[in-house]
Design a protein around this motif. Sequence first.
Motif, mmCIF file in Angstrom:
data_model
loop_
_atom_site.group_PDB
_atom_site.id
_atom_site.type_symbol
_atom_site.label_atom_id
_atom_site.label_comp_id
_atom_site.label_asym_id
_atom_site.label_seq_id
_atom_site.Cartn_x
_atom_site.Cartn_y
_atom_site.Cartn_z
ATOM 1 N N ARG A 80 13.465 26.061 80.040
ATOM 2 C CA ARG A 80 13.938 24.658 80.220
ATOM 3 C C ARG A 80 12.853 23.578 80.207
ATOM 4 N NH1 ARG A 80 17.591 22.421 85.521
ATOM 5 N NH2 ARG A 80 18.344 20.479 84.355
ATOM 6 N N ALA A 83 15.595 13.418 79.024
ATOM 7 C CA ALA A 83 16.886 13.533 79.533
ATOM 8 C C ALA A 83 17.631 14.324 78.772
ATOM 9 C CB ALA A 83 17.669 12.082 79.737
ATOM 10 N N GLN A 106 11.776 20.893 77.219
ATOM 11 C CA GLN A 106 11.556 19.368 77.502
ATOM 12 C C GLN A 106 10.202 19.017 77.005
ATOM 13 O OE1 GLN A 106 11.036 18.070 81.851
ATOM 14 N NE2 GLN A 106 12.564 16.604 81.211
ATOM 15 N N ARG A 122 15.165 28.266 84.000
ATOM 16 C CA ARG A 122 14.122 27.101 84.119
ATOM 17 C C ARG A 122 12.888 27.152 83.388
ATOM 18 N NH1 ARG A 122 9.444 26.532 86.880
ATOM 19 N NH2 ARG A 122 9.232 24.635 88.085
ATOM 20 N N ARG A 144 22.877 23.731 79.621
ATOM 21 C CA ARG A 144 24.373 24.018 78.794
ATOM 22 C C ARG A 144 24.219 24.941 77.649
ATOM 23 N NH1 ARG A 144 28.348 20.103 80.008
ATOM 24 N NH2 ARG A 144 27.588 18.427 81.343
ATOM 25 N N TRP A 180 16.048 18.003 78.951
ATOM 26 C CA TRP A 180 16.273 18.675 80.380
ATOM 27 C C TRP A 180 17.684 19.008 80.864
ATOM 28 C CZ3 TRP A 180 13.198 21.324 83.378
ATOM 29 C CH2 TRP A 180 13.608 21.350 84.690
ATOM 30 N N TYR A 181 18.490 18.189 80.713
ATOM 31 C CA TYR A 181 19.858 18.498 81.034
ATOM 32 C C TYR A 181 20.639 19.059 79.757
ATOM 33 C CZ TYR A 181 18.597 15.001 84.743
ATOM 34 O OH TYR A 181 18.037 14.344 85.998
#
Length: 337
Positions: free
Chosen positions: A266, A250, A270, A263, A258, A253-254
């Motif tokens: 990202r 989490a 992860q 993508r 920020r 990914w989230y």
Amino acid sequence: MTGPRRRLRPPVDPYILALLGMVVLATLLPARGVAAEAASGASTVVVGLLFFLYGAKLSTREAMDGVRHWRLHLTVLACTFVLFPLLGLAARGLVPWLLTPELYGGFLFLCLVPSTIQSSIAFTSIARGNVPAAICAGSFSSLAGMVLTPLLAVVLLGSSGGGFSADSALKIALQLLAPFLAGQLLRRWTGGFLARHRRIIGFVDRGSILLVVYTAFSQGVVAGIWQQVTWPRLLALLAAEALLLAAMLALTWYGAPRLGFGRADRIALQFAGSKKSLAAGLPMATVLFASHASLAVLPLMLFHQMQLMVCAVIARRRARDPEAAGEPAPVAGPGTA
């Protein structure tokens, strides 16, 4: 017309089954006496050989090709060697009502291990992420782990009653770092041979880990490991590891948007930032924990299989995202590192 869909490997890796087989073998037929001394000596030799091969296989040029992604690499390193250890320290509150001090030592150790290379790359590829970044991030994490993992173990596990000292760091330097550096120095002459005989090197790589697992658990069985780890404690360990993995998945990914990552980056963050390397962690545990290595490697083995199964599902879902349209098709299945 699209080409045939490439089949993915099953969630349960056959190599994990082989590792579990070594645990069963050690439980039923543990090495004792002279056999234990021989197994321990052989384990020391193959661990040195294993890290020599790691050094000889790692291309410095490939690692430097990804320097332009330095922000992503630093973020992966922060996840691996800052966030993971912080969560591991927070789990200290689970002792002794859920985890025994020995199991907590193994749990904290897995939080200090570097990230994977092969499986991070494979899952990033399946999810259509930034594969070159995943390659470099995994390589940098492995290099940093050669120094950071033993240093963090001395500081954090030493203060947690793990019996660590400067001698532990010295053992790492002599038994792991020295062969690794020797492999790097000799890569000019050994690199071509290793490239031509990758299958043989793979057998040596995996066979070494199997011997390490058998030796560690043989020592544990003789010392009564299965009397120390009850089913409720084992289930509690699995629950704690599931929460740890969920938290890191989490956060990576989230937190990525920020930090300004797109993508593709990202996805690489992860998978590279939430995983731990069994291949790097097991040999380190045998050096750092010595006769207590069986309890130390048990959490890492369980976490490794859990991360493979969970990340395989996530990678498939990422590949089906609408944002993935037009990205290249996946090229690899999950690895075991």
